[in-house]
Design an enzyme around this catalytic site. Structure first.
Site, PDB file in Angstrom:
ATOM      1  N   HIS A 123      34.138  35.297  23.501  1.00  0.00           N
ATOM      2  CA  HIS A 123      32.784  35.759  23.175  1.00  0.00           C
ATOM      3  C   HIS A 123      32.852  36.382  21.778  1.00  0.00           C
ATOM      4  CE1 HIS A 123      29.275  38.480  23.452  1.00  0.00           C
ATOM      5  NE2 HIS A 123      28.843  37.712  24.438  1.00  0.00           N
ATOM      6  N   ASP A 200      39.561  41.144  28.042  1.00  0.00           N
ATOM      7  CA  ASP A 200      38.102  41.265  28.063  1.00  0.00           C
ATOM      8  C   ASP A 200      37.650  40.887  29.464  1.00  0.00           C
ATOM      9  OD1 ASP A 200      35.414  40.757  28.082  1.00  0.00           O
ATOM     10  OD2 ASP A 200      35.381  39.579  26.238  1.00  0.00           O
ATOM     11  N   GLN A 203      33.449  39.226  32.211  1.00  0.00           N
ATOM     12  CA  GLN A 203      33.040  38.268  33.248  1.00  0.00           C
ATOM     13  C   GLN A 203      33.892  38.367  34.511  1.00  0.00           C
ATOM     14  OE1 GLN A 203      30.317  36.538  33.261  1.00  0.00           O
ATOM     15  NE2 GLN A 203      29.742  37.003  31.151  1.00  0.00           N
ATOM     16  N   LYS A 226      27.160  44.095  34.006  1.00  0.00           N
ATOM     17  CA  LYS A 226      27.561  42.792  34.569  1.00  0.00           C
ATOM     18  C   LYS A 226      28.001  42.946  36.020  1.00  0.00           C
ATOM     19  CE  LYS A 226      28.224  40.709  30.303  1.00  0.00           C
ATOM     20  NZ  LYS A 226      27.330  39.724  29.729  1.00  0.00           N
ATOM     21  N   CYS A 364      26.893  33.201  22.619  1.00  0.00           N
ATOM     22  CA  CYS A 364      27.748  34.084  21.790  1.00  0.00           C
ATOM     23  C   CYS A 364      29.193  33.605  21.779  1.00  0.00           C
ATOM     24  CB  CYS A 364      27.692  35.537  22.262  1.00  0.00           C
ATOM     25  SG  CYS A 364      26.070  36.259  22.077  1.00  0.00           S
TER      26      CYS A 364
HETATM   27  N1  PMP Z   1      32.860  39.277  26.586  1.00  0.00           N
HETATM   28  C1  PMP Z   1      32.394  38.360  27.438  1.00  0.00           C
HETATM   29  C2  PMP Z   1      33.337  37.337  28.001  1.00  0.00           C
HETATM   30  C3  PMP Z   1      31.043  38.384  27.796  1.00  0.00           C
HETATM   31  O1  PMP Z   1      30.568  37.468  28.647  1.00  0.00           O
HETATM   32  C4  PMP Z   1      30.186  39.374  27.249  1.00  0.00           C
HETATM   33  C5  PMP Z   1      28.719  39.428  27.591  1.00  0.00           C
HETATM   34  N2  PMP Z   1      28.075  38.208  27.631  1.00  0.00           N
HETATM   35  C6  PMP Z   1      30.742  40.308  26.376  1.00  0.00           C
HETATM   36  C7  PMP Z   1      32.075  40.231  26.070  1.00  0.00           C
HETATM   37  C8  PMP Z   1      29.910  41.393  25.754  1.00  0.00           C
HETATM   38  O2  PMP Z   1      29.411  42.243  26.718  1.00  0.00           O
HETATM   39  P1  PMP Z   1      28.345  43.373  26.343  1.00  0.00           P
HETATM   40  O3  PMP Z   1      27.255  42.689  25.581  1.00  0.00           O
HETATM   41  O4  PMP Z   1      27.906  43.897  27.654  1.00  0.00           O
HETATM   42  O5  PMP Z   1      29.045  44.385  25.506  1.00  0.00           O
END
Ligand code: PMP
Length: 406
Positions: A123, A200, A203, A226, A364
């Site tokens: 991401h 990270d 997910q 999440k 993203c």
């Molecule tokens: N890493 C991953 C794998 C994600 O799916 C996401 C959110 N889509 C993020 C980081 C970022 O999370 P947040 O916007 O809640 O900080």
């Protein structure tokens, strides 16, 4: 097995009607999850009965708020099986946790000769902070490639590792491909080469049973929203010896031991990394959400979501010219796809007109799109409250959308 009908009753928003009185089908859970009533109530209870600033009050309300805030930290510790509450830092979310790490780990542990490895399936929030830190600290940044099934090329990774490699930061589960990366094996390998590993978990927190001691990761990041908890709060788990060496991220109240006009001495971990007034109500809400999940049981959630994934994959075979991005055998609850030449945004829009909320675009993760030479995908992602009937309704809506757009 979990009782999905009972669970749905706990989520008021799932009864919402959208786009002309159609029942909402919410398949955008990888972006954020809906909140159970116990979490919603805990927020309003906090502001009605408990609101005070934490840690620095002698008065009753402040002490009550502090106790509940620190209890939330303990609930997080328990949920991910961290050794101590000191290992748990409250942040704003995964993005905030990774930005903190990219800055503090780089400043404390990296020199210009060193290398950081991430993957091509990250991401943006696990890419851009490293780009920013790289400009400042001048280390090399390398990427582990993935194959067309959406699996990391671990041989290429091993070739990349050298005595210069100091950090690996990677997603536990890809938000686009759904791949569950073999992080435990990767961590084991990294530790034989003295590489710090950041996971990270944005997910994975809602879809796997997380045990940070079993994974043996050095850092694990996740966002509360999440995992059925409020937005605006997240977690950074870290090993204490590393965190104690790390220079602080931000300065302000809470993170100091003593301030004179000449200098500051820093507080102990975790407070050293929690400058300013924290999001107390949201932290408490997170604790409530994790308790709720514990009651249902992560094993039951995983079993149900695996079932939904198999059912959805089976049904999607009915669609001609569908291409699914991410074909790993080890996959979690999201499916990215395109149908023929239909633009992902058009398909998402026509599904929305029928009450089905999916995500469209690059999610993203533009390097993933670049790998497949596409601009974006349609993505459905499940949570524990989704049902087979919803997948059936989605399939009917999808078939209708394809007919309209072909
Ligand atoms: N890493 C991953 C794998 C994600 O799916 C996401 C959110 N889509 C993020 C980081 C970022 O999370 P947040 O916007 O809640 O900080």
């Amino acid at each position: 097995m979990l009782n999905v009908n009972d669970i749905r009753k706990d989520f008021p928003l799932l009864n919402t009607k959208v786009r002309g009185n159609q029942p909402l089908i919410y398949f955008d859970n990888a972006a954020t999850t809906q909140k159970p009533i116990c979490v919603i109530n805990s927020l309003s209870d906090y502001y009605q009965n408990l609101n005070a600033n934490v840690h620095r009050g002698v008065h009753w309300l402040s002490q009550e708020a502090t106790d509940k805030f620190e209890l939330a930290r303990e609930r997080v510790r328990h949920f991910i099986n961290a050794p101590k509450t000191e290992n748990i830092i409250f942040t704003k979310g995964t993005t905030d946790s990774i930005n903190l790490l990219a800055e503090c780990v780089s400043k404390t542990f990296l020199s210009q000769e060193d290398e950081v490895i991430i993957t091509e399936m990250e991401h943006h929030s696990n890419i851009v902070p490293w780009h920013i830190a790289q400009e400042k600290y001048k280390f090399q940044l390398k990427y582990i490639p993935f194959n067309d099934k959406g699996e990391l090329d671990l041989e290429a990774f091993k070739q990349m590792v050298s005595s210069k490699t100091k950090v690996l930061s990677l997603a536990h589960i890809s938000n686009t491909l759904g791949t569950i990366n073999p992080v435990k094996d990767i961590i084991k390998y990294c530790h034989t080469h003295n590489i710090i590993v950041i996971v990270d978990g944005a997910q994975s927190i809602a879809h796997l049973k997380i045990d940070v001691q079993d994974l043996d990761c050095d850092f694990y990041c996740f966002s509360a929203h999440k995992v059925y908890a409020p937005m605006g709060i997240g977690v950074l788990y870290g090993k204490k010896d590393l965190m104690e060496k790390m220079y602080p991220y931000q300065g302000g109240g809470e993170m100091i031991k003593e301030v004179t006009m000449l200098k500051t001495t820093f507080n102990d971990v975790p407070f050293r990394f929690e400058a300013g007034t924290p999001s107390v109500a949201d932290a408490i809400g997170l604790g409530v959400a994790l308790d709720y999940l514990d009651q249902i049981g992560m094993e039951n959630i995983i079993e149900w979501e695996d079932h939904l994934m198999s059912y959805a994959n089976e049904r999607l075979k009915e669609i001609e010219n569908i291409k699914i991005f991410g074909q790993s055998d080890n996959k979690s609850s999201c499916i990215s796809f395109l149908v023929g030449n239909i633009h992902h945004l058009d398909l998402g829009t026509i599904l929305d007109m029928q009450g089905v909320a999916i995500r469209t675009g690059h999610h993203c993760a533009q390097p993933v799109m670049q790998h497949f030479s596409i601009e974006g995908t349609d993505r459905i992602s499940f949570a524990m409250y989704n049902t087979e009937q919803e997948i059936d309704t989605f399939m009917t809506a999808l078939q209708k959308a394809i007919k309209m757009l072909s």
